[in-house]
Design an enzyme around this catalytic site. Structure first.
Site, PDB file in Angstrom:
ATOM      1  N   GLY A   1       0.732  -1.092   0.154  1.00  0.00           N
ATOM      2  CA  GLY A   1      -0.016   0.092  -0.134  1.00  0.00           C
ATOM      3  C   GLY A   1       0.887   1.170   0.073  1.00  0.00           C
ATOM      4  O   GLY A   1       1.885   1.199  -0.730  1.00  0.00           O
ATOM      5  N   LEU A   2       0.634   2.359   0.674  1.00  0.00           N
ATOM      6  CA  LEU A   2       1.005   3.746   0.758  1.00  0.00           C
ATOM      7  C   LEU A   2       1.384   4.268  -0.517  1.00  0.00           C
ATOM      8  O   LEU A   2       2.330   4.568  -0.874  1.00  0.00           O
ATOM      9  CB  LEU A   2       2.461   3.614   1.458  1.00  0.00           C
ATOM     10  CG  LEU A   2       2.265   3.041   2.876  1.00  0.00           C
ATOM     11  CD1 LEU A   2       3.709   3.018   3.791  1.00  0.00           C
ATOM     12  CD2 LEU A   2       1.226   4.130   3.849  1.00  0.00           C
ATOM     13  N   CYS A   3       0.417   4.149  -1.560  1.00  0.00           N
ATOM     14  CA  CYS A   3       0.403   4.552  -2.966  1.00  0.00           C
ATOM     15  C   CYS A   3      -0.679   5.252  -3.317  1.00  0.00           C
ATOM     16  O   CYS A   3      -1.446   5.119  -4.566  1.00  0.00           O
ATOM     17  CB  CYS A   3       0.738   3.397  -3.752  1.00  0.00           C
ATOM     18  SG  CYS A   3      -0.283   2.111  -3.846  1.00  0.00           S
ATOM     19  N   GLY A   4      -1.292   6.138  -2.309  1.00  0.00           N
ATOM     20  CA  GLY A   4      -2.667   6.886  -2.622  1.00  0.00           C
ATOM     21  C   GLY A   4      -3.839   5.996  -3.137  1.00  0.00           C
ATOM     22  O   GLY A   4      -4.114   5.021  -2.403  1.00  0.00           O
TER      23      GLY A   4
END
Length: 285
Positions: free
Chosen positions: A86-89
């Site tokens: 994750g951590l990709c908007g």
């Protein structure tokens, strides 16, 4: 108002988080450059193989192949490409939302590529026929070949009548477009306006068109999947770099606000101490 000690702790915590987001932004930027290069290298080859396929099928309308066979779409499969992390908007959320809408409109099974998509649909009880996770940052062509052989076998064996590929097309670090295309049965690309004259010419093929298609169509499937994997990886890195840049900027704004609150708290404490000193001095007079 929070105490000065609490404000200092929050500022320290946010600065630590900001260092992490800065590092992740730098890593994503480096990975994005590599992913962009691979996408730009793959696009011409994918375009050329589509052009060759278009010419063969246009000049030989009577040629047949199992991957060109059109059947009534009773069983549909969606090949979904998401990220493992994750951590990709909104990268994962956008493509998953598109896939969920398609499955709800036309129910079917899934072949998931990437952990995020697999976990989302597994938790909701969807039928996942195959899954591919842990692809890494540099995706080898062997992965695309494995996925291609899997979906081709499903189609040839009659498990599915239509197979769609769902991925994110890379435009720029700021722009990624969720995309859907029919993978099987193969729909030969239409001739471009400037190529109509070429389609009417008689071509002599060596070997025969049927043998060419037997080699070309599986490679077309694998190349299409490989390009989609590269496009998705570049989109993921672009979205992550943008998200981490925004997170870093937001952290700076929060630190500035907390620093202002801390200064006010310190000023209030100093003013209170001065008032107490002045009050004590007046009491002694």
């Amino acid at each position: 108002m929070a105490s000065a000690r609490d404000l200092r702790r929050r500022i320290k915590s946010i600065k630590s988080t900001q260092q992490i987001t800065k590092a992740m932004k730098a890593v994503a930027a480096a990975n994005l450059r590599k992913a962009q290069e691979r996408v730009f290298e793959a696009r011409p080859f994918a375009g050329k193989i589509r052009e060759v396929l278009s010419r063969i099928t246009s000049a030989n309308s009577g040629v047949s192949h199992p991957l060109l066979e059109v059947r009534e779409p009773k069983n549909i499969c969606y090949v979904l490409i998401t990220a493992d992390r994750g951590l990709c908007g909104g990268y994962n959320a956008n493509i998953i939302r598109m896939n969920a809408g398609l499955v709800n409109d036309k129910p079917g099974s899934l072949v998931t590529v990437g952990q995020k998509g697999r976990d989302f649909f597994r938790r909701r009880g969807y039928d996942i026929k195959s899954e591919f996770v842990g692809l890494g940052e540099e995706i080898p062509f062997g992965i695309a070949k494995e996925i291609g052989q899997t979906v081709v076998n499903y189609y040839v064996e009659g498990v599915f009548d239509e197979i769609y590929l769902i991925y994110t097309e890379f435009k720029s670090a700021m722009t990624q477009i969720p995309t859907i295309m029919k993978l099987l049965p193969v729909e030969p690309p239409a001739q471009k306006e400037g190529e109509k004259g070429a389609a009417t010419m008689d071509y002599i093929y060596e070997p025969a068109p049927e043998e060419l298609l037997a080699e070309l169509l599986p490679k077309y499937i694998e190349t299409t999947i490989y390009r989609a994997l590269l496009e998705s990886k570049a989109s993921e890195q672009g979205a992550r770099m943008t998200a981490m840049s925004s997170a870093t900027d937001n952290a700076s704004e929060i630190i500035d606000k907390l620093t202002l609150s801390l200064n006010r708290a310190r000023q209030a404490a100093i003013t209170k101490e001065i008032s107490e000193i002045v009050g004590g001095a007046n009491a002694l007079d």
